[in-house]
Design a protein around this motif. Sequence first.
Motif, mmCIF file in Angstrom:
data_model
loop_
_atom_site.group_PDB
_atom_site.id
_atom_site.type_symbol
_atom_site.label_atom_id
_atom_site.label_comp_id
_atom_site.label_asym_id
_atom_site.label_seq_id
_atom_site.Cartn_x
_atom_site.Cartn_y
_atom_site.Cartn_z
ATOM 1 N N LEU A 74 0.839 -1.102 0.293
ATOM 2 C CA LEU A 74 -0.239 -0.069 0.109
ATOM 3 C C LEU A 74 0.690 1.133 -0.039
ATOM 4 C CD1 LEU A 74 -2.850 -1.187 2.507
ATOM 5 C CD2 LEU A 74 -3.186 -0.504 0.039
ATOM 6 N N HIS A 75 1.851 1.194 0.762
ATOM 7 C CA HIS A 75 2.767 2.409 0.813
ATOM 8 C C HIS A 75 3.429 2.610 -0.451
ATOM 9 C CE1 HIS A 75 6.889 4.374 1.754
ATOM 10 N NE2 HIS A 75 5.855 5.413 2.317
ATOM 11 N N LEU A 76 3.826 1.765 -1.278
ATOM 12 C CA LEU A 76 4.586 1.864 -2.586
ATOM 13 C C LEU A 76 3.648 2.260 -3.686
ATOM 14 C CD1 LEU A 76 6.862 -1.125 -2.791
ATOM 15 C CD2 LEU A 76 7.360 1.350 -2.243
ATOM 16 N N GLU A 77 2.088 1.933 -3.384
ATOM 17 C CA GLU A 77 1.192 2.464 -4.308
ATOM 18 C C GLU A 77 0.704 3.679 -3.969
ATOM 19 O OE1 GLU A 77 -1.616 -0.544 -4.098
ATOM 20 O OE2 GLU A 77 -0.498 -2.303 -4.865
ATOM 21 N N GLY A 78 1.049 4.298 -2.918
ATOM 22 C CA GLY A 78 0.791 5.452 -2.579
ATOM 23 C C GLY A 78 -0.642 5.654 -1.996
ATOM 24 N N LYS A 79 -1.315 4.361 -1.412
ATOM 25 C CA LYS A 79 -2.473 4.401 -0.596
ATOM 26 C C LYS A 79 -2.503 4.354 0.778
ATOM 27 C CE LYS A 79 -4.526 1.585 -4.416
ATOM 28 N NZ LYS A 79 -5.342 0.367 -4.835
#
Length: 160
Positions: A74-79
């Motif tokens: 989620l962090h890498l996807e910007g969520k």
Amino acid sequence: MNNQELQTLVEQISINEFGKSFRHHAYFNSRLRTTGGRYLLQSHDIEINKKYFEQLGMNELIGIIKHELCHYHLHLEGKGYKHRDRDFRELLSKVNAPRFCTVLPENKKKKQSRKILVYHCTSCHLNYHRKRSIDLTRFVCGKCRGRLKLVKKMDGNEEQ
């Protein structure tokens, strides 16, 4: 289990459960005490507490890895990757990952054996129940400013 086996396990879980690859490092950190693992925002690495694997087994370890991978992807996807975010909670339930890890058996024992100190005011006869000791030369009763006296030490299991 060593760090290389952990790295392989994390990569397999990431592919099987999330359908995405894990491109960073996963390793055991013996300094972790109160948590099963953590995702590092700066380096994108995952640290795991080895005690959880040793004391609670492979199923608990897999649950911790899934939880940390939820933060990671989620962090890498910007969520929303924080515990309070809806995206995070939805992904946790989708991959059947625990929101919190189980308390270690050794920590349960420590919590049960806490001592409670009972202080008594010599003026107004008010009792204070404390976990930490008080310097009787410096501290006085908060109600009447009378002198305090240590009455007894109780186990955490006794009734007050």
